[in-house]
Design a protein around this motif. Structure first.
Motif, PDB file in Angstrom:
ATOM      1  N   UNK A  19      -1.212   7.302   6.210  1.00  0.00           N
ATOM      2  CA  UNK A  19      -1.943   8.265   5.394  1.00  0.00           C
ATOM      3  C   UNK A  19      -3.352   8.514   5.904  1.00  0.00           C
ATOM      4  N   UNK A  20      -3.918   9.623   5.468  1.00  0.00           N
ATOM      5  CA  UNK A  20      -5.265   9.966   5.897  1.00  0.00           C
ATOM      6  C   UNK A  20      -6.252  10.022   4.745  1.00  0.00           C
ATOM      7  N   UNK A  41       6.756   6.342   0.270  1.00  0.00           N
ATOM      8  CA  UNK A  41       7.002   5.173  -0.573  1.00  0.00           C
ATOM      9  C   UNK A  41       5.744   4.845  -1.365  1.00  0.00           C
ATOM     10  N   UNK A  42       5.909   4.625  -2.663  1.00  0.00           N
ATOM     11  CA  UNK A  42       4.787   4.216  -3.511  1.00  0.00           C
ATOM     12  C   UNK A  42       4.657   2.692  -3.436  1.00  0.00           C
ATOM     13  N   UNK A  43       3.465   2.215  -3.109  1.00  0.00           N
ATOM     14  CA  UNK A  43       3.258   0.771  -2.963  1.00  0.00           C
ATOM     15  C   UNK A  43       3.080   0.066  -4.288  1.00  0.00           C
ATOM     16  N   UNK A  45       0.801  -1.227   0.000  1.00  0.00           N
ATOM     17  CA  UNK A  45       0.000   0.000   0.000  1.00  0.00           C
ATOM     18  C   UNK A  45       0.833   1.277   0.000  1.00  0.00           C
ATOM     19  N   UNK A  46       2.136   1.186   0.275  1.00  0.00           N
ATOM     20  CA  UNK A  46       2.965   2.386   0.339  1.00  0.00           C
ATOM     21  C   UNK A  46       2.894   3.046   1.701  1.00  0.00           C
ATOM     22  N   UNK A  47       3.578   4.181   1.850  1.00  0.00           N
ATOM     23  CA  UNK A  47       3.620   4.867   3.151  1.00  0.00           C
ATOM     24  C   UNK A  47       3.669   6.370   2.948  1.00  0.00           C
ATOM     25  N   UNK A  48       3.137   7.098   3.931  1.00  0.00           N
ATOM     26  CA  UNK A  48       3.160   8.559   3.904  1.00  0.00           C
ATOM     27  C   UNK A  48       3.901   9.076   5.133  1.00  0.00           C
ATOM     28  N   UNK A  49       4.535  10.246   4.963  1.00  0.00           N
ATOM     29  CA  UNK A  49       5.174  10.899   6.096  1.00  0.00           C
ATOM     30  C   UNK A  49       4.099  11.657   6.890  1.00  0.00           C
ATOM     31  N   UNK A  50       4.502  12.164   8.030  1.00  0.00           N
ATOM     32  CA  UNK A  50       3.532  12.870   8.881  1.00  0.00           C
ATOM     33  C   UNK A  50       3.033  14.155   8.230  1.00  0.00           C
ATOM     34  N   UNK A  51       3.838  14.703   7.302  1.00  0.00           N
ATOM     35  CA  UNK A  51       3.387  15.946   6.631  1.00  0.00           C
ATOM     36  C   UNK A  51       2.508  15.649   5.416  1.00  0.00           C
ATOM     37  N   UNK A  52       2.174  14.373   5.201  1.00  0.00           N
ATOM     38  CA  UNK A  52       1.279  14.020   4.103  1.00  0.00           C
ATOM     39  C   UNK A  52       1.978  13.726   2.794  1.00  0.00           C
ATOM     40  N   UNK A  53       3.301  13.933   2.732  1.00  0.00           N
ATOM     41  CA  UNK A  53       4.026  13.609   1.496  1.00  0.00           C
ATOM     42  C   UNK A  53       4.233  12.098   1.392  1.00  0.00           C
ATOM     43  N   UNK A  54       4.376  11.637   0.174  1.00  0.00           N
ATOM     44  CA  UNK A  54       4.521  10.198  -0.055  1.00  0.00           C
ATOM     45  C   UNK A  54       5.954   9.766   0.247  1.00  0.00           C
TER      46      UNK A  54
END
Length: 473
Positions: free
Chosen positions: A265-266, A223-225, A212-221
């Motif tokens: 992510x949100x 890692x693309x899953x 699914x990938x991952x997001x940083x706390x600031x909402x930026x990507x």
């Protein structure tokens, strides 16, 4: 190892000047003063690159004609043509005949060295592309003419265009990923990515991040899953039975809604992905053990495909062996060899628990280790011991058991196993078996009945001479 560059020029001082420049840059230079010396040098050892002067005074061939002969012998050898009497027509003729570039004398050393470097890089890239193409072709073709192979091919053609999810089952090494690739290649999604992932090889603690990938706390990507990478294409989940239960639930939600949320992510990410999956394990048994979600199983297995083991399509083995011999020699530069009839019979009789993958590995091993005259066929003696060794199944011919039997019982045991192996080799076809072993068909029937072989694994296989076959990939 330094690149070996052949410098062909009728003027010795020019040859030495160019050779000195090349050696200062770490290349190894060889020299030829005319066409015959150049061709002899190429025959002695193929250079990495050749630099040819057009005007070769006193030579049998000029540089352009020599270029023709070199290209005819080795189209992959990069050639740079140089001339102090060159014209536009000469340059165009050289390029059309396959030269990498044309340089007019006098030239600056930097230009010559840069052209040499680029020509060698282009040659290396061509080789790498050819190797990749050969590897890709090896894994993108279903080889075989057996009934099982033909049925599999027809099924692939039907499901490819349907866009349905497909669960591919079969033993390890039988070619499940190949089937998935063929489905993708025959589907409207062929322009999109085919993203394979082995659930068994994924880090259990990072399965969700990888999918699914991952997001940083600031909402930026961060890692693309894999699901996003497969958007518009196909995601192939190999050995899906090894996926953790928690991830199975999230995958189920994605299959239902075609959307998911990256770790941390949100916001939901919407994707359009066709999911193909495979398993060599019994997923229904895993469901019974509470290790695989039944609702996910039904989502994945909209169209189930069963890939048969290689032992169920022995008639495909000769074509498979031929396919692997051709591809492996093209890919790795190994000396082409042929397989003799006795060795091929042994290959067809072997049980191949590792299926097509094991057969391919054994063919490569034989190519590497084979000795003797390359023009002669590889015989039974050259096959790995695991192939020519006897299977010691319940009715097998293990020496320890045979040595304890009276001669009559041992002979009957041998005849029984021999005939069962031949019948299996010929796909259950009694007529072809009888022809090969040199018996009348009716006599073979009587012999089988006397030995109690009427109920072999494949039935008496009398099949009305079902067509014999070739192989797969």
């Amino acid at each position: 190892m330094a690149h070996d560059i052949l410098v062909v020029d009728d003027e010795a001082d020019i040859r030495e000047l160019i050779g000195g420049l090349l050696e200062d840059e770490g290349y190894m230079a060889r020299y030829a003063g005319d066409a015959d010396e150049a061709l002899a040098a190429v025959r002695q050892r193929k250079p990495s690159l050749a630099i040819l002067d057009v005007w070769l005074q006193g030579s049998r061939l000029d540089g352009i004609a020599l270029l023709d002969e070199i290209r005819a012998a080795d189209p992959g050898l990069p050639v740079i043509v140089i001339s102090g009497h060159g014209t536009i027509e000469t340059a165009v003729a050289a390029i059309r005949k396959g030269a990498y570039d044309f340089i007019e004398k006098p030239f600056k050393s930097d230009k010559l060295l840069l052209t040499v470097e680029r020509a060698l890089e282009a040659s290396q890239l061509r080789r790498e592309v050819a190797e990749l193409r050969a590897r890709t072709e090896m894994h993108n073709e279903l080889i075989g003419k057996s009934t099982a192979a033909n049925q599999l091919r027809q099924t692939i053609e039907r499901v490819a265009a349907a866009n349905s999810r497909v669960l591919i089952s079969g033993p390890a090494g039988s070619g499940k990923e190949l089937i998935a690739r063929l489905i993708h290649a025959g589907s409207p999604r062929v322009g999109g990515n085919f993203v394979p992932v082995s659930a068994a090889m994924m880090n259990p603690d990072r399965v969700e991040e990888e999918l699914f990938g991952a997001e940083r706390t600031d909402g930026s990507v961060e890692r693309v899953g894999l699901l996003e990478q497969a958007h518009g294409g196909t995601l192939f989940l190999d050995e899906v039975g090894d996926m953790p239960l928690a991830t199975q639930g999230k995958l189920l939600r994605m299959l239902v809604e075609q959307r998911f949320r990256r770790l941390g992510g949100g916001v939901d990410v919407e994707v359009n992905v066709r999911v193909l999956s495979s398993s060599s394990r019994d997923l229904r048994a895993l469901i019974g053990q509470g290790r695989f979600r039944e609702d996910l199983y039904h989502r994945l297995a909209v169209v189930p495909i069963e890939v048969p083991p290689l032992s169920d399509r022995r008639e495909d083995i000769p074509l498979l062996v031929s396919h692997f011999l051709e591809r492996l020699t093209a890919m790795s530069g190994l000396t082409p060899r042929k397989i003799g009839p006795d060795a091929m019979a042994a290959l067809q009789a072997h049980s191949w628990p590792g299926n097509v993958r094991q057969l391919r590995n054994n063919v490569e091993r034989v190519l590497i280790l084979a000795t003797g005259d390359p023009n002669e066929a590889i015989t039974l003696d050259a096959l790995p011991s695991e192939v020519v060794g006897r299977d010691s199944g319940p009715g097998g011919l293990d020496t320890e058991r045979m040595i304890a039997l009276p001669l009559r019982d041992a002979r009957e045991n041998f005849e029984r196993e021999y005939l069962k192996a031949q019948i299996s080799r010929f796909g259950g076809n009694i007529s072809r078996t009888a022809t090969f072993i040199g018996m009348e068909r009716s006599a073979l029937h009587r012999k089988l009945k006397s030995l109690g072989v009427g109920g072999t694994d494949r039935g008496d296989g009398d099949g009305d001479d079902t067509p014999a076959t070739g192989s797969e990939g």
